[in-house]
Design an enzyme around this catalytic site. Structure first.
Site, PDB file in Angstrom:
ATOM      1  N   CYS A   1     -11.632 -16.121   5.413  1.00 34.28           N
ATOM      2  CA  CYS A   1     -12.990 -16.287   4.897  1.00 34.28           C
ATOM      3  C   CYS A   1     -13.895 -15.328   5.643  1.00 34.28           C
ATOM      4  O   CYS A   1     -13.670 -15.034   6.813  1.00 34.28           O
ATOM      5  CB  CYS A   1     -13.456 -17.728   4.957  1.00 34.28           C
ATOM      6  SG  CYS A   1     -14.052 -18.290   6.520  1.00 34.28           S
TER       7      CYS A   1
ATOM      8  N   ASN B   1       1.228   2.714 -18.027  1.00 39.66           N
ATOM      9  CA  ASN B   1       0.529   3.546 -17.052  1.00 39.66           C
ATOM     10  C   ASN B   1      -0.988   3.359 -17.221  1.00 39.66           C
ATOM     11  O   ASN B   1      -1.499   3.330 -18.350  1.00 39.66           O
ATOM     12  CB  ASN B   1       0.913   5.013 -17.275  1.00 39.66           C
ATOM     13  CG  ASN B   1       0.440   5.876 -16.133  1.00 39.66           C
ATOM     14  OD1 ASN B   1      -0.746   6.100 -15.956  1.00 39.66           O
ATOM     15  ND2 ASN B   1       1.385   6.351 -15.325  1.00 39.66           N
TER      16      ASN B   1
ATOM     17  N   GLY C   1       0.724  -5.094  -3.713  1.00 39.91           N
ATOM     18  CA  GLY C   1       0.407  -6.057  -2.657  1.00 39.91           C
ATOM     19  C   GLY C   1      -1.065  -6.415  -2.600  1.00 39.91           C
ATOM     20  O   GLY C   1      -1.436  -7.583  -2.444  1.00 39.91           O
ATOM     21  N   MET C   2      -1.933  -5.405  -2.700  1.00 34.95           N
ATOM     22  CA  MET C   2      -3.370  -5.651  -2.637  1.00 34.95           C
ATOM     23  C   MET C   2      -3.958  -5.787  -4.041  1.00 34.95           C
ATOM     24  O   MET C   2      -4.718  -6.710  -4.330  1.00 34.95           O
ATOM     25  CB  MET C   2      -4.080  -4.475  -1.947  1.00 34.95           C
ATOM     26  CG  MET C   2      -3.674  -4.248  -0.530  1.00 34.95           C
ATOM     27  SD  MET C   2      -4.578  -5.311   0.579  1.00 34.95           S
ATOM     28  CE  MET C   2      -3.369  -6.521   0.933  1.00 34.95           C
ATOM     29  N   GLY C   3      -3.576  -4.820  -4.895  1.00 35.71           N
ATOM     30  CA  GLY C   3      -4.115  -4.797  -6.260  1.00 35.71           C
ATOM     31  C   GLY C   3      -3.797  -6.076  -7.016  1.00 35.71           C
ATOM     32  O   GLY C   3      -4.545  -6.475  -7.922  1.00 35.71           O
TER      33      GLY C   3
ATOM     34  N   GLY D   1       0.809  -1.224   0.000  1.00 40.75           N
ATOM     35  CA  GLY D   1       0.000   0.000   0.000  1.00 40.75           C
ATOM     36  C   GLY D   1       0.838   1.268   0.000  1.00 40.75           C
ATOM     37  O   GLY D   1       0.761   2.054   0.940  1.00 40.75           O
TER      38      GLY D   1
HETATM   39  P1  NAD Z   1       1.153  -1.055  -3.705  1.00 45.63           P
HETATM   40  O1  NAD Z   1       1.792   0.247  -3.462  1.00 45.63           O
HETATM   41  O2  NAD Z   1       1.769  -2.312  -3.225  1.00 45.63           O
HETATM   42  O3  NAD Z   1       0.918  -1.225  -5.270  1.00 45.63           O
HETATM   43  C1  NAD Z   1       0.451  -0.193  -6.101  1.00 45.63           C
HETATM   44  C2  NAD Z   1       0.871  -0.540  -7.531  1.00 45.63           C
HETATM   45  O4  NAD Z   1       0.350   0.430  -8.424  1.00 45.63           O
HETATM   46  C3  NAD Z   1       2.384  -0.554  -7.695  1.00 45.63           C
HETATM   47  O5  NAD Z   1       2.759  -1.804  -8.220  1.00 45.63           O
HETATM   48  C4  NAD Z   1       2.659   0.592  -8.657  1.00 45.63           C
HETATM   49  O6  NAD Z   1       3.737   0.330  -9.515  1.00 45.63           O
HETATM   50  C5  NAD Z   1       1.349   0.677  -9.422  1.00 45.63           C
HETATM   51  N1  NAD Z   1       1.064   2.000  -9.979  1.00 45.63           N
HETATM   52  C6  NAD Z   1       1.122   3.200  -9.360  1.00 45.63           C
HETATM   53  N2  NAD Z   1       0.714   4.174 -10.179  1.00 45.63           N
HETATM   54  C7  NAD Z   1       0.384   3.588 -11.355  1.00 45.63           C
HETATM   55  C8  NAD Z   1      -0.140   4.065 -12.573  1.00 45.63           C
HETATM   56  N3  NAD Z   1      -0.420   5.357 -12.746  1.00 45.63           N
HETATM   57  N4  NAD Z   1      -0.383   3.169 -13.548  1.00 45.63           N
HETATM   58  C9  NAD Z   1      -0.121   1.851 -13.396  1.00 45.63           C
HETATM   59  N5  NAD Z   1       0.389   1.348 -12.258  1.00 45.63           N
HETATM   60  C10 NAD Z   1       0.621   2.208 -11.243  1.00 45.63           C
HETATM   61  O7  NAD Z   1      -0.335  -0.886  -3.159  1.00 45.63           O
HETATM   62  P2  NAD Z   1      -1.467  -1.997  -2.892  1.00 45.63           P
HETATM   63  O8  NAD Z   1      -1.230  -2.617  -1.582  1.00 45.63           O
HETATM   64  O9  NAD Z   1      -1.635  -2.856  -4.074  1.00 45.63           O
HETATM   65  O10 NAD Z   1      -2.742  -1.062  -2.743  1.00 45.63           O
HETATM   66  C11 NAD Z   1      -3.214  -0.336  -3.893  1.00 45.63           C
HETATM   67  C12 NAD Z   1      -4.250   0.681  -3.516  1.00 45.63           C
HETATM   68  O11 NAD Z   1      -5.439   0.046  -3.084  1.00 45.63           O
HETATM   69  C13 NAD Z   1      -3.824   1.586  -2.357  1.00 45.63           C
HETATM   70  O12 NAD Z   1      -4.306   2.888  -2.563  1.00 45.63           O
HETATM   71  C14 NAD Z   1      -4.453   0.951  -1.189  1.00 45.63           C
HETATM   72  O13 NAD Z   1      -4.612   1.846  -0.128  1.00 45.63           O
HETATM   73  C15 NAD Z   1      -5.769   0.497  -1.777  1.00 45.63           C
HETATM   74  N6  NAD Z   1      -6.318  -0.638  -1.043  1.00 45.63           N
HETATM   75  C16 NAD Z   1      -7.534  -1.077  -1.331  1.00 45.63           C
HETATM   76  C17 NAD Z   1      -8.068  -2.144  -0.633  1.00 45.63           C
HETATM   77  C18 NAD Z   1      -9.409  -2.672  -0.912  1.00 45.63           C
HETATM   78  O14 NAD Z   1      -9.871  -3.553  -0.257  1.00 45.63           O
HETATM   79  N7  NAD Z   1     -10.061  -2.182  -1.901  1.00 45.63           N
HETATM   80  C19 NAD Z   1      -7.362  -2.772   0.347  1.00 45.63           C
HETATM   81  C20 NAD Z   1      -6.104  -2.328   0.592  1.00 45.63           C
HETATM   82  C21 NAD Z   1      -5.575  -1.290  -0.121  1.00 45.63           C
END
Ligand code: NAD
Length: 580
Positions: free
Chosen positions: A424, A249, A183-185, A59
């Site tokens: 779960c 991007n 990590g999440m995405g 994140g």
């Molecule tokens: P992370 O920082 O591990 O990964 C983000 C990814 O996005 C990175 O791999 C980065 O290279 C990529 N990225 C950034 N800008 C970009 C762009 N313009 N185009 C393409 N790729 C791009 O973060 P994460 O843990 O995957 O979390 C992602 C987002 O989701 C965060 O904002 C987090 O807070 C949110 N989130 C959502 C949930 C949910 O349940 N919906 C849960 C946790 C986190």
């Protein structure tokens, strides 16, 4: 802006561990301390964390400890911590240890919290540069992160609900377009294919795509969007699940889709847009070029980053206008554009909030029943322990078809990262003895540990994203029925109540998911070590914790929550007024 870099040389202890210790020999004076010790190290396992050498778990910049010195100190404190003491951790640094009592939490954590008027990124970065605070995200700073496997069911449930609402319960033949494979995405492609659909995901950092492919979360990759669209269309037409990461991007990719008049069925995004400086990548730069710009000229980086986000949101709105189902996936991209780019221009009729967040669209009905992400981790490190618990949960709830489908899919398709774990979604609904779903399962696990059918204790935790533990007006509490979106009393009551109930670790954070100043949230851990003490703690915490989800939504006037309260005997004062 004066930017601090936390890149010191990683601690020797961490180098020696590189993940959680396993087995039944303890480094600490009890399993509850040992659980904290192992989870901290599990968070920083290179298999689990995104950038462990910088203490970054996931994140954007969500960290497990403030610095490597602080990490060493936490490890030492946990080794020394007695069975009647409580350790205090303030933004990733141990700050005190008090004699409390045996039933009290062993560790209390507060991360990234700022007083209202100062609660913004600017103040945060100033304090971070002075080494006084750290960004804890949700589960990074509370040591509850278990890798992409932790979010996978939430992502699966969201898409399953979308499929139920729009496509008779299945994504077969449907194309979902998104961004961000962090990590999440990174859970998105697998969650789409588990629902039988097709996923195209943009990611600027090729190594992240490779990581998702290696761990089985994504099937394919390409640099070429036309190729990705072609393969996706073919798979959708033949009804085959398929996923592809496109090295580009996300904003550029969506605009290119509009140019080609390629309109996917669903569009969303999980780039780290909540953090315009250290999370989101601006268009026109490679990752290395953008990283250099961030260090040399952070102000310019932020401007470019927000410009790209504006184009990104415009493109989502454009695809929505042409028929795609659009929703925000919890990264506050709408809020960022609204705050930094749109507020000034009242004439602009495109509103970032014209597409909904995923919670009001798909998750709130579950929250109203106290349902949320119940996770459990085998401290032994033995995958068999999780398989034993899988069998137990299926036996315990034979009537829950959806849960059976989930566990079967997870066993088949979700690989363990670090300590073996499972997630779960379970809720409040009580049985004849008044035990909630979560308590029934926790007691069952505790019994398995007591009987020696599991090698070592299991720790149960959850995401901060749960029914009664978050105030986040652009995410978990967006568009609450009574307008109470920004009221942060609820997560604070959640943490206080779970302390009173004797959870083993309790934490309260600011900002996770959506960025500093945009959310307050709490979580907890309960260590099931097979003892009577653990059984009583589990009964209490797995009543109070999901119970907060019921009363929070009952108070806001949700009929489902009010009915669940009546059905499961949750005391809600002033019920009639809540209904009005
Ligand atoms: P992370 O920082 O591990 O990964 C983000 C990814 O996005 C990175 O791999 C980065 O290279 C990529 N990225 C950034 N800008 C970009 C762009 N313009 N185009 C393409 N790729 C791009 O973060 P994460 O843990 O995957 O979390 C992602 C987002 O989701 C965060 O904002 C987090 O807070 C949110 N989130 C959502 C949930 C949910 O349940 N919906 C849960 C946790 C986190």
């Amino acid at each position: 802006m004066d930017r601090q870099t936390t890149r010191e040389t990683p601690s020797e202890q961490w180098q020696a561990f590189r993940g959680s210790p396993t087995g039944t020999d303890l480094e600490c004076k009890g399993w509850r301390q040992e659980a904290a010790f192992r989870l901290l190290n599990n968070n920083l396992d290179p298999e689990v964390a995104e950038r462990p050498e910088d203490l970054v778990v996931y994140g954007g910049t969500g960290r497990a400890a403030r610095s490597w010195d602080a990490y060493d100190a936490i490890v030492e404190e946990l080794r020394q911590l007695e069975n009647d003491e409580t350790l205090l951790v303030q933004s990733g640094k141990p700050v005190g240890r008090f004699r409390t009592h045996e039933q009290a939490p062993r560790v209390l954590i507060a991360n990234s919290n700022l007083v209202g008027k100062w609660d913004n990124w600017e103040q945060f970065h100033e304090l971070e540069a002075k080494g006084l605070i750290m960004y804890g995200q949700m589960t990074a700073g509370s040591w509850a992160y278990i890798g992409t496997q932790g979010i996978i069911q939430g992502t699966y449930e969201t898409l399953a609900e979308l499929a139920r609402q729009q496509y008779q319960g299945d994504l077969r033949g449907r194309i979902v377009v998104t961004g961000g494979l962090g990590g999440m995405g990174g859970a998105q492609p697998l969650a789409v294919t588990m629902n039988n659909g097709v996923c195209i995901a943009a990611e600027v950092d090729e190594s992240r795509i490779d990581r998702r492919i290696e761990t089985g979360y994504c099937m394919d990759k390409t640099e070429n969007l036309d190729e990705a669209i072609e393969r996706a269309k073919e798979a959708a037409e033949s009804g085959e699940p398929y996923s592809v990461g496109v090295h580009t991007n996300a904003a550029d990719m969506l605009e290119a889709m509009l140019d080609r008049d390629f309109i996917p069925d669903v569009v969303t995004d999980q780039t780290s847009a909540h953090d315009e400086l250290e999370g989101y990548y601006p268009s026109g730069y490679t990752v290395a070029e953008a990283d250099a710009l961030r260090n040399e000229n952070p102000e310019q980086y932020v401007e470019h980053s927000l410009d790209t986000m504006e184009r990104h949101v415009d493109a989502i709105l454009g695809l929505q206008e042409k028929g795609a189902i659009a929703f925000e996936y919890g990264n506050n991209i709408r809020g960022q554009v609204n705050e930094h780019r749109r507020k000034a221009s009242k004439s602009d009729d495109r509103n970032p909030f014209d597409f909904p967040g995923f919670v009001p669209a798909y998750i709130r009905p579950l929250f109203c029943q106290g349902k949320g992400p119940f996770r459990w981790v085998a401290l032994s490190g033995n995958p068999e322990d999780i398989h034993t618990t899988d069998e137990a949960v299926l036996e315990l709830f034979p009537e829950k078809e959806h849960l059976h489908r989930w566990i079967t899919l997870a066993q088949d398709q979700v690989s363990f990262q670090g300590l073996p774990s499972r997630v779960c979604w379970l809720g409040y609904q009580t049985d004849d003895e008044g035990l909630t779903e979560r308590a029934q399962f926790a007691l069952c696990i505790n019994e398995l540990v007591a009987k020696g059918e599991i090698d070592a204790p299991i720790v149960v935790t959850r995401d901060h994203l749960d029914a009664g533990s978050v105030a986040s007006p652009h995410r978990e509490t967006e568009a609450m029925r009574d307008g109470s979106d920004a009221i942060a009393d609820w997560p604070i009551l959640n943490a206080l109540l779970n302390c009173a109930a004797g959870a083993d670790i309790v934490s309260v954070h600011d900002g996770g998911g959506v960025g500093i100043g945009n959310a307050v949230h709490a979580n907890n851990h309960v260590v099931l070590d097979g003892t009577d003490r653990a059984r009583e703690t589990a009964k209490r915490v797995f009543t109070t914790d999901p119970g907060m989800g019921i009363i929070r939504h009952a108070d806001a006037g949700y009929e489902t929550a009010l009915k669940e309260a009546t059905r499961s005997n949750v005391h809600v004062p002033m019920q009639q007024q809540n209904r009005e």
